[in-house]
Design a protein around this motif. Sequence first.
Motif, mmCIF file in Angstrom:
data_model
loop_
_atom_site.group_PDB
_atom_site.id
_atom_site.type_symbol
_atom_site.label_atom_id
_atom_site.label_comp_id
_atom_site.label_asym_id
_atom_site.label_seq_id
_atom_site.Cartn_x
_atom_site.Cartn_y
_atom_site.Cartn_z
ATOM 1 N N GLU A 127 -5.647 -0.281 2.568
ATOM 2 C CA GLU A 127 -4.521 -1.155 2.248
ATOM 3 C C GLU A 127 -4.977 -2.209 1.250
ATOM 4 N N ILE A 128 -4.091 -2.574 0.352
ATOM 5 C CA ILE A 128 -4.348 -3.691 -0.550
ATOM 6 C C ILE A 128 -3.388 -4.814 -0.175
ATOM 7 N N ALA A 129 -3.949 -5.974 0.072
ATOM 8 C CA ALA A 129 -3.164 -7.071 0.623
ATOM 9 C C ALA A 129 -2.625 -8.023 -0.438
ATOM 10 N N GLY A 130 -3.190 -7.984 -1.652
ATOM 11 C CA GLY A 130 -2.762 -8.910 -2.697
ATOM 12 C C GLY A 130 -2.673 -8.226 -4.043
ATOM 13 N N GLU A 131 -2.832 -9.004 -5.092
ATOM 14 C CA GLU A 131 -2.787 -8.444 -6.435
ATOM 15 C C GLU A 131 -4.021 -7.575 -6.692
ATOM 16 N N CYS A 212 4.588 0.707 2.102
ATOM 17 C CA CYS A 212 4.790 1.987 1.426
ATOM 18 C C CYS A 212 3.436 2.674 1.281
ATOM 19 N N GLN A 213 3.494 3.993 1.104
ATOM 20 C CA GLN A 213 2.273 4.795 1.072
ATOM 21 C C GLN A 213 2.182 5.574 -0.237
ATOM 22 N N ILE A 214 1.097 5.334 -0.973
ATOM 23 C CA ILE A 214 0.854 6.069 -2.216
ATOM 24 C C ILE A 214 0.298 7.443 -1.884
ATOM 25 N N GLY A 238 1.112 -2.586 -8.595
ATOM 26 C CA GLY A 238 1.945 -3.653 -9.117
ATOM 27 C C GLY A 238 3.425 -3.328 -9.034
ATOM 28 N N HIS A 239 3.795 -2.122 -9.433
ATOM 29 C CA HIS A 239 5.191 -1.687 -9.334
ATOM 30 C C HIS A 239 5.649 -1.658 -7.870
ATOM 31 N N ALA A 240 4.774 -1.142 -6.999
ATOM 32 C CA ALA A 240 5.139 -1.018 -5.586
ATOM 33 C C ALA A 240 5.393 -2.378 -4.949
ATOM 34 N N ARG A 241 4.479 -3.318 -5.166
ATOM 35 C CA ARG A 241 4.620 -4.637 -4.544
ATOM 36 C C ARG A 241 5.800 -5.408 -5.124
ATOM 37 N N ALA A 242 6.125 -5.159 -6.377
ATOM 38 C CA ALA A 242 7.233 -5.871 -7.010
ATOM 39 C C ALA A 242 8.589 -5.325 -6.600
ATOM 40 N N PRO A 246 6.030 -4.836 0.377
ATOM 41 C CA PRO A 246 4.955 -5.815 0.190
ATOM 42 C C PRO A 246 3.564 -5.300 0.527
ATOM 43 N N ARG A 247 3.476 -4.320 1.400
ATOM 44 C CA ARG A 247 2.163 -3.800 1.800
ATOM 45 C C ARG A 247 2.019 -2.378 1.270
ATOM 46 N N VAL A 248 0.895 -2.124 0.598
ATOM 47 C CA VAL A 248 0.681 -0.843 -0.069
ATOM 48 C C VAL A 248 -0.529 -0.169 0.563
#
Length: 279
Positions: A127-131, A212-214, A238-242, A246-248
Motif C-alpha cells: 500500500e502507498i499511504a501518501g504521494e 482501490c487495487q492496481i 497519482g490518478h488513483a488518489r486524485a 484515497p488508499r492505493v
Amino acid sequence: MLRTSPVRILGERDREAVRALLDTDPVGNVFVTSRLMTAGISAGNGTEVWGHVEHGRLAALCYSGANLVPVNAGPAAIRSFADHARWRGRRCSSIVGPVDAVGDFWQQVAPAWGPARAIRARQPVLEIAGEPAVAADPRVRRVRISELDILVPACVAMFTEEVGVPPDAGDGGALYRARIEELVRTGRAFARIEDGRVVFKAEIGAVTPQACQIQGVWVHPDLRGQGLSAPGMAAVVGHARADIAPRVTLYVNDFNTPARAAYQRVGFQQVGEVMSVLF
C-alpha cells in the motif's frame, strides 16, 4: 448441508453485517467489497457468499465466484468453509486470501479438488499511504476507447505471462476483451502508448470508497530495465488518489524482484501477504 452447519448462504438481508465485517480491513478486503458493491450479495450466476456464524453473529465469510476468497476466517471458519466446498465441488479458477487462511483451506480441500496448476505461497500486499516518492511519467494517461485494440494485446500478454495461461482461450477472448473495455470506459485503464504500441500499462481493478487495487502492471519486454515502471506507477497512483480512492494497494509475487524494487521506489510498503492457488 445440514441445518446445523455453521455455514449459510448470505443474502441482501445480511448486507449490514457483511459490510461491517469487510470494513474491518478496507485494503485487505478491497476485492470482495468491490465485487459485492457492484453485483450485490445475491448476485447469482454461480456466485455466492458463504457466512460462518458463531454465537448468532456473522464471524467470517467466503466469497465464492471465479475466485474463492475467505474473509476474517480463523481455523473454525476455514474448517466449515472447507466442508462446504468439498460438498459443493470446485467451481472457482483460483483461491486467494490471507496466507494462513488459504493454506489451511487448501490443505483440507486439496484431496478432493487437486491438483493445483500453480501455487503462489506468499504474495506481499503493498500500500502507498501518501504521494509517490518519484516523479510521475507525464506520458502515462487514461486509455481512450479508440485505443482498445492497442491495449488488449498488451493485457493478454501480461495475463499470460503472469498466470501461465492465456485469458482468451475459451471464447476467443470476447469476455476478457469486454472486461478490458469496461475498465477503459470507466477511466480505470492507464498506459503510455507510443507509435501504436503500449510501452507501460496498468489498470485499477477493484474499487471501493476507501481503497482501490492496481492490477495488470506491464512494461513491453523490449523496454524492460530502462526505468519505466516506477514513473509509470507513480502516474497511476497519482490518478488513483486524485480521482478514484484515497488508499492505493496491489499485491505482487514474492519472486518478482524487479517489480518489488520498482514499487518500493514509488513508496509502496508491505501491509500483508496473500496466497494464491491457481487451477
